[in-house]
Motif scaffolding. Structure first.
Motif, PDB file in Angstrom:
ATOM      1  N   VAL A 234       0.852  -1.191   0.000  1.00 34.63           N
ATOM      2  CA  VAL A 234       0.000   0.000   0.000  1.00 34.63           C
ATOM      3  C   VAL A 234       0.885   1.238   0.000  1.00 34.63           C
ATOM      4  CG1 VAL A 234      -1.834   1.267   1.199  1.00 34.63           C
ATOM      5  CG2 VAL A 234      -1.786  -1.256   1.276  1.00 34.63           C
ATOM      6  N   SER A 235       0.666   2.141  -0.959  1.00 36.81           N
ATOM      7  CA  SER A 235       1.478   3.346  -1.103  1.00 36.81           C
ATOM      8  C   SER A 235       0.587   4.584  -1.132  1.00 36.81           C
ATOM      9  CB  SER A 235       2.308   3.297  -2.398  1.00 36.81           C
ATOM     10  OG  SER A 235       3.062   2.111  -2.469  1.00 36.81           O
ATOM     11  N   PRO A 236       1.068   5.700  -0.558  1.00 36.84           N
ATOM     12  CA  PRO A 236       0.279   6.937  -0.586  1.00 36.84           C
ATOM     13  C   PRO A 236       0.252   7.540  -1.984  1.00 36.84           C
ATOM     14  CG  PRO A 236       2.438   7.329   0.377  1.00 36.84           C
ATOM     15  CD  PRO A 236       2.349   5.847   0.166  1.00 36.84           C
ATOM     16  N   LEU A 237      -0.795   8.281  -2.286  1.00 39.61           N
ATOM     17  CA  LEU A 237      -0.908   9.007  -3.544  1.00 39.61           C
ATOM     18  C   LEU A 237      -0.854  10.507  -3.289  1.00 39.61           C
ATOM     19  CD1 LEU A 237      -3.731   6.959  -5.315  1.00 39.61           C
ATOM     20  CD2 LEU A 237      -1.297   6.950  -5.864  1.00 39.61           C
ATOM     21  N   GLY A 238      -0.780  11.269  -4.379  1.00 33.47           N
ATOM     22  CA  GLY A 238      -0.763  12.717  -4.248  1.00 33.47           C
ATOM     23  C   GLY A 238      -2.019  13.238  -3.574  1.00 33.47           C
ATOM     24  N   GLU A 239      -3.132  12.575  -3.842  1.00 32.05           N
ATOM     25  CA  GLU A 239      -4.395  12.899  -3.175  1.00 32.05           C
ATOM     26  C   GLU A 239      -4.369  12.254  -1.800  1.00 32.05           C
ATOM     27  OE1 GLU A 239      -7.892  14.609  -2.507  1.00 32.05           O
ATOM     28  OE2 GLU A 239      -6.912  14.775  -4.469  1.00 32.05           O
ATOM     29  N   ASP A 241      -6.347  11.466   0.542  1.00 36.57           N
ATOM     30  CA  ASP A 241      -7.372  10.516   0.975  1.00 36.57           C
ATOM     31  C   ASP A 241      -7.388   9.235   0.140  1.00 36.57           C
ATOM     32  OD1 ASP A 241      -8.226  12.278   2.943  1.00 36.57           O
ATOM     33  OD2 ASP A 241      -9.667  13.255   1.610  1.00 36.57           O
ATOM     34  N   TRP A 242      -6.418   9.088  -0.773  1.00 33.53           N
ATOM     35  CA  TRP A 242      -6.363   7.922  -1.641  1.00 33.53           C
ATOM     36  C   TRP A 242      -5.039   7.173  -1.467  1.00 33.53           C
ATOM     37  CZ3 TRP A 242      -9.582   6.318  -5.987  1.00 33.53           C
ATOM     38  CH2 TRP A 242     -10.824   6.979  -6.013  1.00 33.53           C
ATOM     39  N   VAL A 243      -5.058   5.856  -1.754  1.00 35.19           N
ATOM     40  CA  VAL A 243      -3.837   5.037  -1.722  1.00 35.19           C
ATOM     41  C   VAL A 243      -3.785   4.168  -2.969  1.00 35.19           C
ATOM     42  CG1 VAL A 243      -3.584   4.948   0.788  1.00 35.19           C
ATOM     43  CG2 VAL A 243      -5.017   3.247  -0.378  1.00 35.19           C
ATOM     44  N   ALA A 244      -2.574   3.712  -3.290  1.00 32.78           N
ATOM     45  CA  ALA A 244      -2.364   2.761  -4.380  1.00 32.78           C
ATOM     46  C   ALA A 244      -2.052   1.396  -3.769  1.00 32.78           C
ATOM     47  CB  ALA A 244      -1.221   3.210  -5.275  1.00 32.78           C
ATOM     48  N   VAL A 245      -2.660   0.366  -4.324  1.00 36.75           N
ATOM     49  CA  VAL A 245      -2.479  -0.989  -3.800  1.00 36.75           C
ATOM     50  C   VAL A 245      -1.924  -1.890  -4.894  1.00 36.75           C
ATOM     51  CG1 VAL A 245      -3.613  -2.978  -2.736  1.00 36.75           C
ATOM     52  CG2 VAL A 245      -4.412  -0.658  -2.214  1.00 36.75           C
ATOM     53  N   ARG A 246      -0.953  -2.695  -4.561  1.00 33.78           N
ATOM     54  CA  ARG A 246      -0.414  -3.709  -5.473  1.00 33.78           C
ATOM     55  C   ARG A 246      -0.427  -5.049  -4.756  1.00 33.78           C
ATOM     56  NH1 ARG A 246       4.913  -3.661  -9.274  1.00 33.78           N
ATOM     57  NH2 ARG A 246       3.342  -2.762 -10.655  1.00 33.78           N
ATOM     58  N   VAL A 247      -0.934  -6.102  -5.438  1.00 34.73           N
ATOM     59  CA  VAL A 247      -1.055  -7.399  -4.783  1.00 34.73           C
ATOM     60  C   VAL A 247      -1.136  -8.501  -5.836  1.00 34.73           C
ATOM     61  CG1 VAL A 247      -3.580  -7.265  -4.698  1.00 34.73           C
ATOM     62  CG2 VAL A 247      -2.370  -8.636  -2.996  1.00 34.73           C
ATOM     63  N   MET A 248      -0.732  -9.717  -5.461  1.00 38.02           N
ATOM     64  CA  MET A 248      -0.867 -10.877  -6.329  1.00 38.02           C
ATOM     65  C   MET A 248      -2.223 -11.528  -6.116  1.00 38.02           C
ATOM     66  SD  MET A 248       2.938 -12.542  -5.882  1.00 38.02           S
ATOM     67  CE  MET A 248       2.464 -14.102  -6.623  1.00 38.02           C
ATOM     68  N   ILE A 249      -2.871 -11.916  -7.220  1.00 39.70           N
ATOM     69  CA  ILE A 249      -4.140 -12.642  -7.136  1.00 39.70           C
ATOM     70  C   ILE A 249      -4.084 -13.837  -8.083  1.00 39.70           C
ATOM     71  CG2 ILE A 249      -5.469 -10.587  -6.511  1.00 39.70           C
ATOM     72  CD1 ILE A 249      -6.476 -10.536  -9.443  1.00 39.70           C
ATOM     73  N   LYS A 250      -4.956 -14.823  -7.858  1.00 40.27           N
ATOM     74  CA  LYS A 250      -5.033 -15.979  -8.746  1.00 40.27           C
ATOM     75  C   LYS A 250      -5.497 -15.521 -10.135  1.00 40.27           C
ATOM     76  CE  LYS A 250      -3.882 -19.778  -6.531  1.00 40.27           C
ATOM     77  NZ  LYS A 250      -4.858 -20.838  -6.275  1.00 40.27           N
ATOM     78  N   ARG A 251      -4.791 -15.964 -11.153  1.00 39.35           N
ATOM     79  CA  ARG A 251      -5.098 -15.567 -12.527  1.00 39.35           C
ATOM     80  C   ARG A 251      -6.554 -15.870 -12.892  1.00 39.35           C
ATOM     81  NH1 ARG A 251      -1.844 -14.625 -16.982  1.00 39.35           N
ATOM     82  NH2 ARG A 251       0.010 -15.153 -15.764  1.00 39.35           N
ATOM     83  N   GLU A 252      -7.040 -17.017 -12.470  1.00 46.23           N
ATOM     84  CA  GLU A 252      -8.392 -17.441 -12.836  1.00 46.23           C
ATOM     85  C   GLU A 252      -9.484 -16.565 -12.209  1.00 46.23           C
ATOM     86  OE1 GLU A 252      -8.781 -20.896  -9.385  1.00 46.23           O
ATOM     87  OE2 GLU A 252      -8.129 -21.412 -11.410  1.00 46.23           O
ATOM     88  N   GLN A 253      -9.119 -15.812 -11.159  1.00 45.84           N
ATOM     89  CA  GLN A 253     -10.098 -14.967 -10.468  1.00 45.84           C
ATOM     90  C   GLN A 253     -10.050 -13.512 -10.923  1.00 45.84           C
ATOM     91  OE1 GLN A 253      -8.986 -15.498  -6.374  1.00 45.84           O
ATOM     92  NE2 GLN A 253      -9.763 -17.589  -6.258  1.00 45.84           N
ATOM     93  N   THR A 254      -9.189 -13.205 -11.913  1.00 45.03           N
ATOM     94  CA  THR A 254      -8.896 -11.820 -12.267  1.00 45.03           C
ATOM     95  C   THR A 254     -10.138 -10.978 -12.534  1.00 45.03           C
ATOM     96  OG1 THR A 254      -6.749 -12.436 -13.198  1.00 45.03           O
ATOM     97  CG2 THR A 254      -7.674 -10.339 -13.898  1.00 45.03           C
TER      98      THR A 254
END
Length: 279
Positions: A234-239, A241-254
């Motif tokens: 989880v990373s802060p954004l310029g705004e 009240d907002w954040v950026a999220v990066r995460v791994m998920i199962k390909r079949e559930q995309t």
């Protein structure tokens, strides 16, 4: 050098070669080559019949190999499975004429045709059922109609091929098989690296990276949808009240997850394939 046995033909061959390529190894370019040296990675590849690989590895002539779990168990080799490779899945079952057999005990004293007498014989022995095994190299499902056997033991996918021959499945599952990495009894240098690389390929095939932006107030609900392998980044954004999220998920559930995130309030949802991984 680490000596690796690879299937030279059949259903295992192409996927095994592709998996090793994705793991960073240099394989053969000419299908007639039987031995290929990959000096950069310190390995030698030996291209062999899938049925023979367990025997070569079990004898210690080769260090590791890729084969089917069914072929390993059928061979009676002392080689050991060290990792499942998530391809070439198959299920082994008994089948016989409709209405004739209901349970495994009904096979007592009967003739059973199979291409895997070692595997099937061991299974029947474990369950205390004595039969006469008829070894066939192919077209096992025809054995009953031609009078060679009373029942068969074979790979079953949908069961449609068996039904066309007037057969129905009965009794317990003999084996759930798939491609596996096997090793000799003496661990060789380089095996751990090979295992990590192959596991990295499987992770890359099974997962994708998803990035999205959303209001901080929705983060807890978003993490519940995308918990990841360990936890999201989880990373802060310029705004503020907002954040950026990066995460791994199962390909079949995309697509389902993308839909759920959008409904929640996430935006700028991007999905990226993973080329390689170490988890």
């Amino acid at each position: 050098m680490l000596k690796i046995a690879v299937p030279n033909k059949g259903s295992l061959s192409e996927t095994a070669a592709q998996m090793l390529h994705e793991a960073g190894y240099f394989g053969r370019r000419d299908p007639k080559e039987l031995i290929v040296t990959d000096a950069r990675n310190g390995v030698e590849f030996f291209y062999l019949r899938p049925r023979d690989i367990a025997t070569y590895v079990g004898s210690g002539a080769l260090d590791v190999g890729i084969t089917g779990r069914d072929l390993l168990l059928d061979s009676g080799s002392p080689a050991a499975e060290i990792d499942a490779l998530d391809f070439a899945a198959s299920t082994f079952r008994f089948a016989g004429p409709a209405g004739v057999f209901n349970e495994l005990a009904d096979l007592e004293g009967k003739r059973v045709a199979t291409s895997y007498p070692g595997l099937v014989g061991a299974f029947l022995g474990e369950h205390g059922v004595s039969t006469s095994l008829i070894k066939l190299d192919g077209a096992v499902e025809s054995a009953v109609r031609l009078g060679v056997a009373d029942a068969v033991a074979d790979v079953v996918e949908t069961g449609s091929t068996l039904r066309k021959q007037g057969l129905e499945i009965f009794g317990p599952v003999i084996l759930e098989s798939e491609a596996v990495l096997i090793s000799s009894s003496s661990p060789a240098s380089g095996v751990d690296t090979l295992v990590r690389r192959l596991q990295g390929v499987m992770v890359a095939r099974q997962y994708v990276l998803i990035d999205y932006n959303l209001p901080v107030a929705l983060l807890e609900k978003a993490v519940a949808l995308t918990p990841g392998v360990e936890s999201p980044t989880v990373s802060p954004l310029g705004e503020p009240d907002w954040v950026a999220v990066r995460v791994m998920i199962k390909r079949e559930q995309t697509n389902h997850i993308m839909d759920d995130l959008y409904e929640l309030g996430a935006r700028a949802i991007l999905v990226t394939s993973i080329h390689a991984a170490r988890i």
